[in-house]
Design an enzyme around this catalytic site. Sequence first.
Site, PDB file in Angstrom:
ATOM      1  N   HIS A 110       6.286   8.586   0.118  1.00 46.83           N
ATOM      2  CA  HIS A 110       6.394   7.187   0.547  1.00 46.83           C
ATOM      3  C   HIS A 110       6.310   6.193  -0.616  1.00 46.83           C
ATOM      4  O   HIS A 110       7.237   5.399  -0.798  1.00 46.83           O
ATOM      5  CB  HIS A 110       5.359   6.915   1.649  1.00 46.83           C
ATOM      6  CG  HIS A 110       5.190   5.485   1.991  1.00 46.83           C
ATOM      7  ND1 HIS A 110       6.203   4.714   2.532  1.00 46.83           N
ATOM      8  CD2 HIS A 110       4.131   4.645   1.849  1.00 46.83           C
ATOM      9  CE1 HIS A 110       5.763   3.476   2.712  1.00 46.83           C
ATOM     10  NE2 HIS A 110       4.512   3.409   2.299  1.00 46.83           N
ATOM     11  N   HIS A 123       0.462   1.086  -4.030  1.00 50.37           N
ATOM     12  CA  HIS A 123       0.168   0.138  -2.946  1.00 50.37           C
ATOM     13  C   HIS A 123      -0.714   0.674  -1.824  1.00 50.37           C
ATOM     14  O   HIS A 123      -1.388  -0.102  -1.168  1.00 50.37           O
ATOM     15  CB  HIS A 123       1.458  -0.469  -2.377  1.00 50.37           C
ATOM     16  CG  HIS A 123       2.156   0.393  -1.364  1.00 50.37           C
ATOM     17  ND1 HIS A 123       2.961   1.448  -1.718  1.00 50.37           N
ATOM     18  CD2 HIS A 123       2.164   0.371  -0.001  1.00 50.37           C
ATOM     19  CE1 HIS A 123       3.429   2.021  -0.622  1.00 50.37           C
ATOM     20  NE2 HIS A 123       2.956   1.397   0.430  1.00 50.37           N
ATOM     21  N   ASP A 124      -0.714   1.981  -1.603  1.00 50.26           N
ATOM     22  CA  ASP A 124      -1.546   2.524  -0.519  1.00 50.26           C
ATOM     23  C   ASP A 124      -2.798   3.249  -1.026  1.00 50.26           C
ATOM     24  O   ASP A 124      -3.522   3.844  -0.230  1.00 50.26           O
ATOM     25  CB  ASP A 124      -0.725   3.491   0.349  1.00 50.26           C
ATOM     26  CG  ASP A 124       0.102   2.766   1.415  1.00 50.26           C
ATOM     27  OD1 ASP A 124      -0.292   1.650   1.815  1.00 50.26           O
ATOM     28  OD2 ASP A 124       1.121   3.330   1.841  1.00 50.26           O
ATOM     29  N   GLU A 140      -6.033   1.368   0.220  1.00 53.12           N
ATOM     30  CA  GLU A 140      -6.072   1.360   1.690  1.00 53.12           C
ATOM     31  C   GLU A 140      -6.275   2.752   2.290  1.00 53.12           C
ATOM     32  O   GLU A 140      -7.009   2.912   3.260  1.00 53.12           O
ATOM     33  CB  GLU A 140      -4.750   0.763   2.193  1.00 53.12           C
ATOM     34  CG  GLU A 140      -4.726   0.485   3.676  1.00 53.12           C
ATOM     35  CD  GLU A 140      -3.438  -0.241   4.052  1.00 53.12           C
ATOM     36  OE1 GLU A 140      -3.165  -1.302   3.453  1.00 53.12           O
ATOM     37  OE2 GLU A 140      -2.710   0.260   4.907  1.00 53.12           O
ATOM     38  N   ASP A 141      -5.650   3.745   1.708  1.00 57.10           N
ATOM     39  CA  ASP A 141      -5.605   5.058   2.368  1.00 57.10           C
ATOM     40  C   ASP A 141      -6.294   6.195   1.617  1.00 57.10           C
ATOM     41  O   ASP A 141      -6.243   7.342   2.065  1.00 57.10           O
ATOM     42  CB  ASP A 141      -4.142   5.463   2.629  1.00 57.10           C
ATOM     43  CG  ASP A 141      -3.517   4.603   3.720  1.00 57.10           C
ATOM     44  OD1 ASP A 141      -4.257   4.109   4.582  1.00 57.10           O
ATOM     45  OD2 ASP A 141      -2.287   4.416   3.702  1.00 57.10           O
ATOM     46  N   ASP A 200       7.942  -1.861   1.311  1.00 54.42           N
ATOM     47  CA  ASP A 200       7.123  -1.058   2.223  1.00 54.42           C
ATOM     48  C   ASP A 200       7.691  -1.121   3.640  1.00 54.42           C
ATOM     49  O   ASP A 200       7.853  -0.098   4.311  1.00 54.42           O
ATOM     50  CB  ASP A 200       5.686  -1.595   2.182  1.00 54.42           C
ATOM     51  CG  ASP A 200       4.679  -0.651   2.821  1.00 54.42           C
ATOM     52  OD1 ASP A 200       4.919   0.575   2.828  1.00 54.42           O
ATOM     53  OD2 ASP A 200       3.636  -1.147   3.296  1.00 54.42           O
TER      54      ASP A 200
HETATM   55 ZN    ZN Z   1       3.052   1.862   2.468  1.00 54.21          ZN
END
Ligand code: ZN
Length: 178
Positions: A36, A62-63, A66-67, A123
Amino acid sequence: MNENDLSLLVRAIAFAATKHKDQRRKDEAASPYINHPVALVDLLVHEGGVTDLATLVAAVLHDTIEDTQTTSEEIQAVFGAVICTIVNEVTDDKALGRSACKQAQIDKAPNLSREARAVKLADKICNLRDVATNPPAGWETERRQAYFDWAKQVIDGLRGHHPLLEDLFDEVYRLRPE
Ligand code: ZN
């Protein structure tokens, strides 16, 4: 892109690959998660004509906050304050819960930096392509439609800076399930 820029971009890809190594996407085939962020950079460079280093590095990362367990401090230490700020701009505050997170993305969109707008566009384009052609397992039509509608609300709030990416978004939006 000079040698230092290339080095930073490759470092970001290696960093993200390590951070996301045990994660899978939600599609039927449970694709490796790293596909991704790599898809975002691929889109930005090859379809969006983006060459700005900070944008590309932030897209790769970018993630991660967050993840994964990655902290903002870690991103700042390795990649610097400018990139860290962009990543923070596109990071959901998961403490809010899912529906508040979704609303927060809509509310924050008009105030994003130029770089964060490009990452957000990439995204959403990549996610809509996935939802249209290779959706998360178990997502019925209604859920896919709702995802498209929400993504459009987010993107409508940040238009006016990246015409090429905005056109790509509008193009993929036409794949909204009937
Ligand atoms: Zn993403």
